[in-house]
Design a protein around this motif. Structure first.
Motif, mmCIF file in Angstrom:
data_model
loop_
_atom_site.group_PDB
_atom_site.id
_atom_site.type_symbol
_atom_site.label_atom_id
_atom_site.label_comp_id
_atom_site.label_asym_id
_atom_site.label_seq_id
_atom_site.Cartn_x
_atom_site.Cartn_y
_atom_site.Cartn_z
ATOM 1 N N GLY A 162 0.491 13.602 21.600
ATOM 2 C CA GLY A 162 1.853 13.683 21.087
ATOM 3 C C GLY A 162 2.020 14.930 20.254
ATOM 4 N N SER A 163 3.249 15.427 20.181
ATOM 5 C CA SER A 163 3.557 16.638 19.422
ATOM 6 C C SER A 163 4.435 16.269 18.227
ATOM 7 C CB SER A 163 4.279 17.647 20.327
ATOM 8 O OG SER A 163 4.561 18.829 19.630
ATOM 9 N N LEU A 164 4.030 16.673 17.031
ATOM 10 C CA LEU A 164 4.711 16.275 15.807
ATOM 11 C C LEU A 164 5.758 17.286 15.362
ATOM 12 C CD1 LEU A 164 1.697 15.054 13.649
ATOM 13 C CD2 LEU A 164 3.356 13.634 14.847
ATOM 14 N N GLY A 165 6.879 16.763 14.877
ATOM 15 C CA GLY A 165 7.864 17.546 14.146
ATOM 16 C C GLY A 165 8.192 16.759 12.890
ATOM 17 N N TYR A 166 8.304 17.413 11.746
ATOM 18 C CA TYR A 166 8.509 16.664 10.505
ATOM 19 C C TYR A 166 9.228 17.524 9.474
ATOM 20 C CZ TYR A 166 4.232 19.296 9.619
ATOM 21 O OH TYR A 166 3.305 20.299 9.533
ATOM 22 N N ALA A 167 9.855 16.841 8.530
ATOM 23 C CA ALA A 167 10.566 17.541 7.461
ATOM 24 C C ALA A 167 10.731 16.610 6.267
ATOM 25 C CB ALA A 167 11.945 18.013 7.939
ATOM 26 N N ALA A 168 10.597 17.181 5.080
ATOM 27 C CA ALA A 168 10.942 16.466 3.852
ATOM 28 C C ALA A 168 12.411 16.726 3.557
ATOM 29 C CB ALA A 168 10.079 16.959 2.695
ATOM 30 N N PHE A 169 13.019 15.869 2.754
ATOM 31 C CA PHE A 169 14.383 16.093 2.308
ATOM 32 C C PHE A 169 14.376 16.475 0.832
ATOM 33 C CE2 PHE A 169 15.364 13.305 6.039
ATOM 34 C CZ PHE A 169 16.065 14.271 6.746
ATOM 35 N N ALA A 170 15.259 17.412 0.485
ATOM 36 C CA ALA A 170 15.232 18.077 -0.822
ATOM 37 C C ALA A 170 15.225 17.126 -2.021
ATOM 38 C CB ALA A 170 16.398 19.061 -0.919
ATOM 39 N N PRO A 171 16.040 16.070 -2.032
ATOM 40 C CA PRO A 171 16.093 15.262 -3.260
ATOM 41 C C PRO A 171 14.751 14.694 -3.696
ATOM 42 C CG PRO A 171 17.949 14.744 -1.847
ATOM 43 C CD PRO A 171 17.023 15.623 -1.043
ATOM 44 N N SER A 172 13.836 14.441 -2.743
ATOM 45 C CA SER A 172 12.549 13.842 -3.102
ATOM 46 C C SER A 172 11.367 14.731 -2.738
ATOM 47 C CB SER A 172 12.399 12.475 -2.424
ATOM 48 O OG SER A 172 12.620 12.585 -1.037
ATOM 49 N N ALA A 173 11.641 15.978 -2.358
ATOM 50 C CA ALA A 173 10.551 16.895 -1.983
ATOM 51 C C ALA A 173 9.715 17.259 -3.204
ATOM 52 C CB ALA A 173 11.133 18.152 -1.346
ATOM 53 N N GLY A 174 8.452 17.569 -2.954
ATOM 54 C CA GLY A 174 7.578 18.024 -4.027
ATOM 55 C C GLY A 174 6.846 16.915 -4.756
ATOM 56 N N HIS A 175 6.959 15.679 -4.278
ATOM 57 C CA HIS A 175 6.299 14.550 -4.942
ATOM 58 C C HIS A 175 5.172 13.952 -4.097
ATOM 59 C CE1 HIS A 175 9.259 14.399 -8.211
ATOM 60 N NE2 HIS A 175 10.183 14.614 -7.283
ATOM 61 N N SER B 202 12.865 1.849 -3.236
ATOM 62 C CA SER B 202 14.319 1.929 -3.103
ATOM 63 C C SER B 202 14.813 1.882 -1.657
ATOM 64 C CB SER B 202 14.831 3.221 -3.748
ATOM 65 O OG SER B 202 14.336 4.354 -3.041
ATOM 66 N N GLY B 203 13.953 2.229 -0.710
ATOM 67 C CA GLY B 203 14.372 2.331 0.682
ATOM 68 C C GLY B 203 15.011 3.661 1.025
ATOM 69 N N ASP B 204 15.157 4.547 0.033
ATOM 70 C CA ASP B 204 15.773 5.851 0.282
ATOM 71 C C ASP B 204 14.916 6.676 1.237
ATOM 72 O OD1 ASP B 204 17.764 5.170 -1.494
ATOM 73 O OD2 ASP B 204 16.936 6.335 -3.165
ATOM 74 N N ILE B 205 15.586 7.471 2.080
ATOM 75 C CA ILE B 205 14.884 8.328 3.030
ATOM 76 C C ILE B 205 14.311 9.547 2.302
ATOM 77 C CG2 ILE B 205 15.118 9.749 5.101
ATOM 78 C CD1 ILE B 205 17.447 7.921 5.937
ATOM 79 N N ALA B 206 13.011 9.763 2.431
ATOM 80 C CA ALA B 206 12.351 10.913 1.807
ATOM 81 C C ALA B 206 12.049 12.004 2.823
ATOM 82 C CB ALA B 206 11.060 10.478 1.124
ATOM 83 N N ALA C 253 0.828 -1.203 0.000
ATOM 84 C CA ALA C 253 0.000 0.000 0.000
ATOM 85 C C ALA C 253 0.865 1.256 0.000
ATOM 86 C CB ALA C 253 -0.922 0.004 1.215
ATOM 87 N N GLY C 254 0.629 2.150 -0.939
ATOM 88 C CA GLY C 254 1.306 3.443 -0.966
ATOM 89 C C GLY C 254 2.728 3.377 -1.497
ATOM 90 N N ARG C 255 3.303 4.566 -1.677
ATOM 91 C CA ARG C 255 4.658 4.677 -2.233
ATOM 92 C C ARG C 255 5.719 4.753 -1.163
ATOM 93 N NH1 ARG C 255 4.508 9.936 -5.619
ATOM 94 N NH2 ARG C 255 3.427 10.629 -3.713
ATOM 95 N N VAL C 256 5.305 4.915 0.102
ATOM 96 C CA VAL C 256 6.280 5.073 1.184
ATOM 97 C C VAL C 256 5.982 4.111 2.313
ATOM 98 C CG1 VAL C 256 6.616 7.519 0.613
ATOM 99 C CG2 VAL C 256 4.985 6.881 2.415
ATOM 100 N N THR C 257 6.975 3.933 3.159
ATOM 101 C CA THR C 257 6.823 3.128 4.357
ATOM 102 C C THR C 257 7.533 3.833 5.507
ATOM 103 O OG1 THR C 257 7.041 0.885 5.262
ATOM 104 C CG2 THR C 257 8.879 1.722 3.908
ATOM 105 N N GLU D 183 23.524 8.763 5.630
ATOM 106 C CA GLU D 183 22.455 9.194 4.721
ATOM 107 C C GLU D 183 21.699 10.387 5.298
ATOM 108 O OE1 GLU D 183 18.644 7.422 2.188
ATOM 109 O OE2 GLU D 183 19.601 6.162 3.710
ATOM 110 N N PHE D 184 21.409 10.334 6.592
ATOM 111 C CA PHE D 184 20.626 11.401 7.220
ATOM 112 C C PHE D 184 21.373 12.727 7.188
ATOM 113 C CE2 PHE D 184 18.625 13.855 10.539
ATOM 114 C CZ PHE D 184 17.296 13.470 10.511
ATOM 115 N N THR D 185 22.638 12.720 7.582
ATOM 116 C CA THR D 185 23.398 13.980 7.612
ATOM 117 C C THR D 185 23.625 14.520 6.208
ATOM 118 O OG1 THR D 185 25.468 12.723 7.784
ATOM 119 C CG2 THR D 185 24.510 13.540 9.832
#
Length: 200
Positions: free
Chosen positions: A105-118, A85-89, A23-27, A38-40
């Motif tokens: 709970g309090s949420l904090g979130y961020a997209a990463f540039a290489p896959s942002a906008g999709h 791919s398993g790449d971090i989005a 289900a879906g494009r992400v996990t 990868e994260f840094t």
């Protein structure tokens, strides 16, 4: 992995197993020390995207300090990964989890540039909402967003958050105290009937 991370990994795996196959494009998966490189790298590549809204670890030392402050009793640090791919989005933190009569709970979130906008973060955050409400059995999730962060506000609106108020100088970010709008969403299937009882 520490005992807390092992428990969270099992918790996430149980949740994902309850979803329809593929289900879906992400996990989702928990952030671990093995994600440092990868994260840094993604943080550095996303500096312009994140500024001035948030600051994520961009060096090995910062990443290790970031993990050291992790408390599995009241925090979940999750990665949104591309299913193929398993790449971090992107990343989503569920911070300051309070049980008892609050179940919040309090949420904090961020997209990463290489896959942002999709739309990956929209899918990923929707998964985190389901995980929070169905697996963690929280009653409420909140997000504090700077008023000029229009992309983030559009995202939470799209997912059904409601605007609850405005807090001047709420959080210290990028060298100063920043005003924030408060957005929240409630579990559509509230549990437990007696929230002061321990969560299973």
């Amino acid at each position: 992995m520490t005992e807390g991370l092992v428990q969270i990994a099992a918790e996430v795996e149980t949740f994902l197993a309850s979803l329809p196959p593929g289900a879906g494009r992400v996990t989702l998966r928990p952030l671990t020390r093995h994600d440092e490189d990868e994260f840094t790298s993604l943080t550095k590549a996303s500096a312009e995207l994140h500024h001035p809204w948030m600051s994520l670890p961009a060096t090995a030392g910062e990443f290790q300090a970031y993990l050291a402050h992790f408390d599995p009793a009241n925090t979940r640090r999750l990665l949104v990964c591309l299913r193929d791919s398993g790449d971090i989005a992107g990343m989503v933190n569920i911070n300051s989890i309070i049980r008892g009569r609050f179940q919040n709970g309090s949420l904090g979130y961020a997209a990463f540039a290489p896959s942002a906008g999709h739309g990956y973060m929209s899918e990923g955050l929707a998964l985190v909402l389901r995980y929070s409400f169905e697996q963690l059995r929280l009653h409420r999730l909140e997000a504090q967003i700077q008023p000029d962060n229009h992309a983030s506000i559009k995202l939470v609106k799209r997912l059904g958050f409601r605007h609850e108020g405005y807090s001047p100088e709420m959080l210290f970010i990028d060298g100063g105290w920043r005003d924030h709008e408060r957005w929240a969403i409630l579990n559509p299937d509230p549990w437990p009937a007696h929230p002061s009882l321990p969560n299973p």
